[in-house]
Every structure is written in C-alpha cells, then in structure tokens.
Design a protein around this motif. Structure first.
Motif, PDB file in Angstrom:
ATOM      1  N   TYR A  31      43.153 -14.634  27.685  1.00 45.66           N
ATOM      2  CA  TYR A  31      41.810 -14.124  27.413  1.00 45.66           C
ATOM      3  C   TYR A  31      41.061 -15.090  26.510  1.00 45.66           C
ATOM      4  O   TYR A  31      41.550 -15.473  25.454  1.00 45.66           O
ATOM      5  N   GLN A  46      43.884  -9.335  25.274  1.00 47.33           N
ATOM      6  CA  GLN A  46      42.455  -9.050  25.238  1.00 47.33           C
ATOM      7  C   GLN A  46      42.059  -8.494  23.871  1.00 47.33           C
ATOM      8  O   GLN A  46      41.011  -8.825  23.337  1.00 47.33           O
ATOM      9  N   CYS A  49      41.759 -11.273  21.372  1.00 47.49           N
ATOM     10  CA  CYS A  49      40.570 -12.049  21.716  1.00 47.49           C
ATOM     11  C   CYS A  49      39.314 -11.357  21.185  1.00 47.49           C
ATOM     12  O   CYS A  49      38.460 -11.985  20.565  1.00 47.49           O
ATOM     13  N   GLU A  50      39.223 -10.058  21.411  1.00 49.71           N
ATOM     14  CA  GLU A  50      38.049  -9.313  20.974  1.00 49.71           C
ATOM     15  C   GLU A  50      37.929  -9.282  19.447  1.00 49.71           C
ATOM     16  O   GLU A  50      36.838  -9.420  18.903  1.00 49.71           O
ATOM     17  N   CYS A  63      34.796 -11.720  25.720  1.00 50.11           N
ATOM     18  CA  CYS A  63      36.110 -12.200  26.176  1.00 50.11           C
ATOM     19  C   CYS A  63      36.203 -12.046  27.690  1.00 50.11           C
ATOM     20  O   CYS A  63      35.686 -11.088  28.261  1.00 50.11           O
ATOM     21  N   LYS A  65      38.872 -12.990  31.277  1.00 49.79           N
ATOM     22  CA  LYS A  65      40.193 -13.361  31.778  1.00 49.79           C
ATOM     23  C   LYS A  65      40.149 -14.807  32.265  1.00 49.79           C
ATOM     24  O   LYS A  65      39.339 -15.158  33.112  1.00 49.79           O
TER      25      LYS A  65
END
Length: 68
Positions: A31, A46, A49-50, A63, A65
């Motif tokens: 991500y 994820q 990442c966020e 973010c 994929k």
C-alpha cells in the motif's frame, strides 16, 4: 559423478533462495501514497499506510494498492 554431488545441492540452494526472495518481495510494501518530494512511500498494510499518510504533511492523495 563427483561433480553432480556438488552441483545438485548448489543449484537447489540457489533455486530455494530465489523463490524465497520472490515471495518476500511480492508480499511486502503493498500500500502506497504519493509524496511531494518522493515518487511514493509504501507500507505493508493499508492501516499503517493510512496512519503514516495522515501524519505526513507532504503526502498527496490517498493510499492505494501497489501493482507489482
């Protein structure tokens, strides 16, 4: 025949190492988000990442994929 006893284990180790490297490379950093100074910054999940994107003042976009 003596060379085969050395060659076969060597090729087996090299092949196993290549497979492990391929699997580990494709399973991490899935991500990403765009960054003003870098192309993108990637994370394994994820959620991470966020969290990082929210804390990064130079983050651009959401973010996404990564395609490997």
């Amino acid at each position: 025949m003596k060379h085969l006893n050395i060659l076969f284990p060597t090729i087996s180790v090299i092949f196993a190492t290549m497979l492990t490297a391929t699997v580990s490379a494709s399973s991490s950093d899935d991500y990403c988000y765009d960054h003003e100074l870098e192309d993108s910054i990637c994370h394994e999940t994820q959620k991470s990442c966020e969290v990082e994107r929210k804390n990064d003042l130079m983050a651009e976009g959401k973010c996404y994929k990564a395609i490997m």
